[in-house]
Write a protein that holds these residues in place. Structure first.
Motif, mmCIF file in Angstrom:
data_model
loop_
_atom_site.group_PDB
_atom_site.id
_atom_site.type_symbol
_atom_site.label_atom_id
_atom_site.label_comp_id
_atom_site.label_asym_id
_atom_site.label_seq_id
_atom_site.Cartn_x
_atom_site.Cartn_y
_atom_site.Cartn_z
ATOM 1 N N GLU A 55 -5.820 2.147 -11.137
ATOM 2 C CA GLU A 55 -6.698 1.318 -10.339
ATOM 3 C C GLU A 55 -8.043 2.007 -10.166
ATOM 4 O O GLU A 55 -9.097 1.377 -10.290
ATOM 5 C CB GLU A 55 -6.092 1.026 -8.965
ATOM 6 C CG GLU A 55 -7.006 0.130 -8.170
ATOM 7 C CD GLU A 55 -6.510 -0.175 -6.789
ATOM 8 O OE1 GLU A 55 -5.622 0.536 -6.302
ATOM 9 O OE2 GLU A 55 -7.034 -1.122 -6.201
ATOM 10 N N GLY A 56 -8.006 3.343 -9.930
ATOM 11 C CA GLY A 56 -9.262 4.076 -9.819
ATOM 12 C C GLY A 56 -10.066 4.000 -11.103
ATOM 13 O O GLY A 56 -11.291 3.828 -11.091
ATOM 14 N N ILE A 57 -9.373 4.098 -12.237
ATOM 15 C CA ILE A 57 -10.057 4.034 -13.538
ATOM 16 C C ILE A 57 -10.707 2.669 -13.732
ATOM 17 O O ILE A 57 -11.877 2.561 -14.128
ATOM 18 C CB ILE A 57 -9.057 4.294 -14.676
ATOM 19 C CG1 ILE A 57 -8.483 5.701 -14.576
ATOM 20 C CG2 ILE A 57 -9.699 4.065 -16.011
ATOM 21 C CD1 ILE A 57 -9.204 6.718 -15.356
ATOM 22 N N PHE B 242 3.633 1.900 -1.765
ATOM 23 C CA PHE B 242 4.263 2.283 -3.019
ATOM 24 C C PHE B 242 3.381 2.050 -4.237
ATOM 25 O O PHE B 242 3.681 2.534 -5.306
ATOM 26 C CB PHE B 242 5.573 1.499 -3.214
ATOM 27 C CG PHE B 242 6.505 1.651 -2.058
ATOM 28 C CD1 PHE B 242 6.748 0.600 -1.190
ATOM 29 C CD2 PHE B 242 7.110 2.866 -1.809
ATOM 30 C CE1 PHE B 242 7.590 0.748 -0.106
ATOM 31 C CE2 PHE B 242 7.955 3.027 -0.730
ATOM 32 C CZ PHE B 242 8.199 1.968 0.121
ATOM 33 N N ARG C 84 -11.583 0.475 -11.555
ATOM 34 C CA ARG C 84 -12.730 0.269 -10.672
ATOM 35 C C ARG C 84 -13.928 1.085 -11.142
ATOM 36 O O ARG C 84 -15.076 0.696 -10.924
ATOM 37 C CB ARG C 84 -12.349 0.614 -9.232
ATOM 38 C CG ARG C 84 -11.522 -0.486 -8.616
ATOM 39 C CD ARG C 84 -11.053 -0.147 -7.214
ATOM 40 N NE ARG C 84 -10.186 -1.187 -6.719
ATOM 41 C CZ ARG C 84 -10.610 -2.241 -6.029
ATOM 42 N NH1 ARG C 84 -11.880 -2.378 -5.748
ATOM 43 N NH2 ARG C 84 -9.749 -3.159 -5.628
ATOM 44 N N GLY C 85 -13.675 2.219 -11.763
ATOM 45 C CA GLY C 85 -14.774 2.961 -12.377
ATOM 46 C C GLY C 85 -15.390 2.181 -13.518
ATOM 47 O O GLY C 85 -16.619 2.097 -13.652
ATOM 48 N N GLN D 122 -7.473 -4.197 -2.426
ATOM 49 C CA GLN D 122 -6.924 -3.039 -3.094
ATOM 50 C C GLN D 122 -5.420 -3.229 -3.267
ATOM 51 O O GLN D 122 -4.821 -4.101 -2.678
ATOM 52 C CB GLN D 122 -7.193 -1.799 -2.240
ATOM 53 C CG GLN D 122 -7.309 -0.536 -3.046
ATOM 54 C CD GLN D 122 -7.472 0.679 -2.162
ATOM 55 O OE1 GLN D 122 -7.788 0.553 -0.987
ATOM 56 N NE2 GLN D 122 -7.275 1.837 -2.718
ATOM 57 N N PHE D 123 -4.802 -2.380 -4.093
ATOM 58 C CA PHE D 123 -3.354 -2.355 -4.256
ATOM 59 C C PHE D 123 -2.809 -3.644 -4.858
ATOM 60 O O PHE D 123 -1.763 -4.147 -4.431
ATOM 61 C CB PHE D 123 -2.636 -2.072 -2.921
ATOM 62 C CG PHE D 123 -3.138 -0.853 -2.200
ATOM 63 C CD1 PHE D 123 -3.624 -0.947 -0.915
ATOM 64 C CD2 PHE D 123 -3.148 0.384 -2.804
ATOM 65 C CE1 PHE D 123 -4.095 0.165 -0.250
ATOM 66 C CE2 PHE D 123 -3.614 1.512 -2.147
ATOM 67 C CZ PHE D 123 -4.079 1.397 -0.863
ATOM 68 N N GLY E 232 -1.973 4.023 -8.902
ATOM 69 C CA GLY E 232 -3.172 4.446 -8.190
ATOM 70 C C GLY E 232 -4.239 4.960 -9.132
ATOM 71 O O GLY E 232 -5.414 4.619 -9.027
ATOM 72 N N PHE E 233 -3.820 5.779 -10.088
ATOM 73 C CA PHE E 233 -4.784 6.369 -11.011
ATOM 74 C C PHE E 233 -5.465 5.282 -11.831
ATOM 75 O O PHE E 233 -6.689 5.263 -11.973
ATOM 76 C CB PHE E 233 -4.059 7.358 -11.920
ATOM 77 C CG PHE E 233 -4.939 7.980 -12.953
ATOM 78 C CD1 PHE E 233 -4.813 7.647 -14.282
ATOM 79 C CD2 PHE E 233 -5.912 8.892 -12.586
ATOM 80 C CE1 PHE E 233 -5.623 8.224 -15.231
ATOM 81 C CE2 PHE E 233 -6.726 9.469 -13.538
ATOM 82 C CZ PHE E 233 -6.582 9.131 -14.862
ATOM 83 N N ASN F 273 0.386 3.074 -5.141
ATOM 84 C CA ASN F 273 -0.353 4.169 -5.760
ATOM 85 C C ASN F 273 0.510 5.129 -6.539
ATOM 86 O O ASN F 273 0.007 5.866 -7.376
ATOM 87 C CB ASN F 273 -1.128 4.941 -4.676
ATOM 88 C CG ASN F 273 -2.503 4.340 -4.486
ATOM 89 O OD1 ASN F 273 -2.772 3.261 -4.971
ATOM 90 N ND2 ASN F 273 -3.352 5.040 -3.781
ATOM 91 N N ALA F 274 1.829 5.108 -6.256
ATOM 92 C CA ALA F 274 2.685 6.061 -6.966
ATOM 93 C C ALA F 274 2.620 5.826 -8.462
ATOM 94 O O ALA F 274 2.597 6.755 -9.254
ATOM 95 C CB ALA F 274 4.114 5.932 -6.468
ATOM 96 N N ALA G 119 -17.637 -0.399 -12.217
ATOM 97 C CA ALA G 119 -18.934 0.080 -11.754
ATOM 98 C C ALA G 119 -19.934 0.148 -12.897
ATOM 99 O O ALA G 119 -21.140 0.197 -12.671
ATOM 100 C CB ALA G 119 -18.791 1.447 -11.099
ATOM 101 N N GLY G 120 -19.425 0.154 -14.136
ATOM 102 C CA GLY G 120 -20.327 0.230 -15.269
ATOM 103 C C GLY G 120 -20.784 -1.110 -15.793
ATOM 104 O O GLY G 120 -21.519 -1.176 -16.774
ATOM 105 N N ALA H 68 0.820 -1.206 0.000
ATOM 106 C CA ALA H 68 0.000 0.000 0.000
ATOM 107 C C ALA H 68 0.855 1.256 0.000
ATOM 108 O O ALA H 68 0.391 2.321 -0.386
ATOM 109 C CB ALA H 68 -0.922 0.002 1.216
#
Lengths: 357, 183
Positions: free
Chosen positions: A14-16, A5, A18-19, A315-316, A11-12, A7-8, A22-23, A3
């Motif tokens: 992973e957020g994408i 290191f 997961r978005g 996560q991560f 992270g972005f 996201n460096a 959601a669809g 956790a």
């Protein structure tokens, strides 16, 4: 520790991803789609989801293969976005995901060359995720020897060829055996790569890949009943990862009928329910074997969906990227099924898709 | 004959300014490291999740603020400690009182710095999960925020202890007369 290191670099993305996840269509959206009377209704319903107006420019009447192709195009766009924004080692991980499709494409081209078909036409039928730069080179080869040489140099899946097959094999062996040999090498390579990535990616991916290996082992066994595939050849196609390795694989290599397969699967608690008597589809021909195989396939798909959903609970780690691709593919299969049922007016079987969320 | 490290001589001869300066430097340095680390972990998840769910971006700035607060604690302590740094000529510097102030600021600075470093990382990782959970289901955000609040309290503990440690230490003051120990 991951956790600190992860996201460096990732992270972005992973957020994408997961978005994107959601669809994925939910049960209620599938219910709406299943109630459509025509494919135009189907298209309207889909425009309210994350798919948007992906079919807007298609002339009527829409065919189900167009729907599948366009949906796959959307998935490929998303994957390309992820891949262009990825750095090592995520980039290599995403590349590994594409190797599976590459194997299918290369086998398609080999078949085409063997049967002296125009390989340029076949390139259009290749899966877009499995396209690599030197694919046109494969089309230039006129006989199998040249093809084998160019494959060894040009493709990223060359190591899988090098270990298992020779040029003469490409001529003699059944194409399915080639495909399964390549896929076995690919699965084992992917498994080892995930081990180098360390926990928690390796935990998640090992689970998923082990199931994939076991599923292929069981499928190869069942499909080889009644064919002239020798037991030694059959045993060579089983991947060496997976919960059934090594005792289960040995027993399955010697199995002769479904009863023995069922007994082998009793040893793994999750696989016991695959062969239990369930509400099977009504099959008027009384073809028990066929019905059992279809039911088994369904159960494999739903277990795969379960495992892929679980990957999102952590996560991560990189497993979410792999799982998203697989879940989206399942969704495209579902959409194609529903669209076919609508087009052929077979509403009684429309509920036979595998719901995801 | 070989060398021997004379601890007593080292402690007596090192200037209290060195201890104090190092302490203040570590305090603010480690605090900012923790805050920055936390913001990097949280920020990337907020940006990634905000692509599909733009509604999360404003609410999740709270996580960034919690991380930032950790750096503010470091600044406060830095200001409080550096107020104790007064100029004293060297021959009047080495008094027990000044030694105490030097050590107190050094260890106080390390305490606050490390507390804030770990607090910032904790809040950052929790904030990242909060952003992703919020993007998936809006009801989860407030609940995960409570976890972040508890994480943030750790930095506050560090601040309190840091203040207590130098509570009894006065500013650097000159000795009444030249000390016989001065070399």
């Amino acid at each position: 520790m991951e956790a600190l290191f992860f996201n460096a670099n990732t992270g972005f993305l992973e957020g994408i991803v997961r978005g994107y996840k959601a669809g994925i269509l939910t049960q209620s959206q599938y219910a709406n789609l299943a109630q459509c009377e025509t494919l135009e209704d189907f298209r309207t319903q889909l425009s309210a989801t994350d798919y948007g107006n992906f079919l807007a420019n298609e002339p009527l009447p829409i065919s189900t293969s167009t729907i599948a192709d366009k949906a796959t195009e959307l998935l490929v766009e998303q994957f390309k976005y992820l891949r262009t924004n990825a750095v090592e080692p995520l980039r290599k991980f995403l590349d590994y995901i594409t190797y599976g499709y590459m194997i299918d494409n290369v086998v398609l081209l080999i078949t085409g060359t063997l049967h002296e078909r125009d390989t340029h036409e076949l390139v259009k039928r290749c899966h877009p995720l499995g396209v690599f730069d030197s694919m046109p080179v494969l089309c230039v080869a006129t006989n199998v020897d040249e093809l084998y040489q160019s494959v060894l140099i040009e493709t990223p899946i060359a190591p899988y060829f090098r270990e298992c097959l020779t040029a003469s094999d490409l001529d003699d062996l059944n194409i399915e055996i080639i495909r399964n040999t390549l896929y076995k090498a690919y699965l084992e390579d992917f498994y080892n790569f995930c081990t180098t990535l360390g926990s928690p990616t390796s935990d998640v991916m090992h689970r998923i890949l082990s199931f994939e290996a076991d599923r292929r082992t069981i499928n190869i066994t069942i499909n080889s009943f009644g064919t002239e595939l020798s037991k030694e050849t059959r045993a060579k196609l089983f991947p060496t990862i997976g919960r059934l390795f090594p005792e289960g694989n040995n027993q399955l290599a010697r199995a002769d009928d479904i009863e023995q397969v069922r007994q082998v699967c009793e040893n793994v608690s999750e696989y016991r329910s695959f062969f239990s008597e369930g509400p099977s589809v009504s099959n008027p021909n009384g073809d028990e074997f066929g019905a059992l195989a279809a039911q088994l396939e369904d159960r494999f798909f739903s277990t795969e969906v379960d495992l892929n959903k679980q990957a999102f609970l952590q996560q991560f780690q990189y497993g979410v990227f792999y799982s998203y691709m697989k879940l989206k593919e399942q969704e495209i299969r579902n959409l194609t099924w529903i669209a076919e049922c609508i087009a052929q007016d077979a509403k009684d079987r429309i509920q036979d898709y595998i719901p995801i969320f | 004959s070989g060398e021997a490290f004379n601890v007593g001589q080292f402690l007596e001869e090192t200037s209290p300014y060195a201890w104090a300066g190092t302490g203040i430097g570590l305090c603010i340095g480690l605090s900012v490291l923790g805050a920055g680390w936390g913001i990097l972990v949280t920020g990337s998840s907020i940006l990634g999740g905000g692509v599909r769910s733009p509604r999360i971006t404003t609410k999740n700035l709270i996580s960034i603020i919690f991380c930032e607060v950790v750096a503010i604690y470091g600044v406060i302590i830095g200001i409080v400690y550096s107020a104790k740094l007064q100029h004293v000529p060297e021959n009047l510097l080495y008094t027990p009182h000044n030694y105490y102030t030097g050590y107190a600021i050094f260890w106080g600075g390390i305490t606050v710095g490390i507390c804030n470093l770990l607090c910032g990382i904790a809040v950052g990782i929790t904030g990242s999960t909060a952003a992703i959970a919020d993007a998936a289901d809006p009801n989860l955000f407030v609940k995960i925020l409570i976890v972040e609040v508890f994480g943030s309290i750790m930095g506050l503990f560090g601040l309190i202890v840091g203040l207590l440690m130098v509570g009894a230490a006065g500013d650097f003051t000159a000795a009444a007369s030249v000390s016989p120990h001065v070399l």
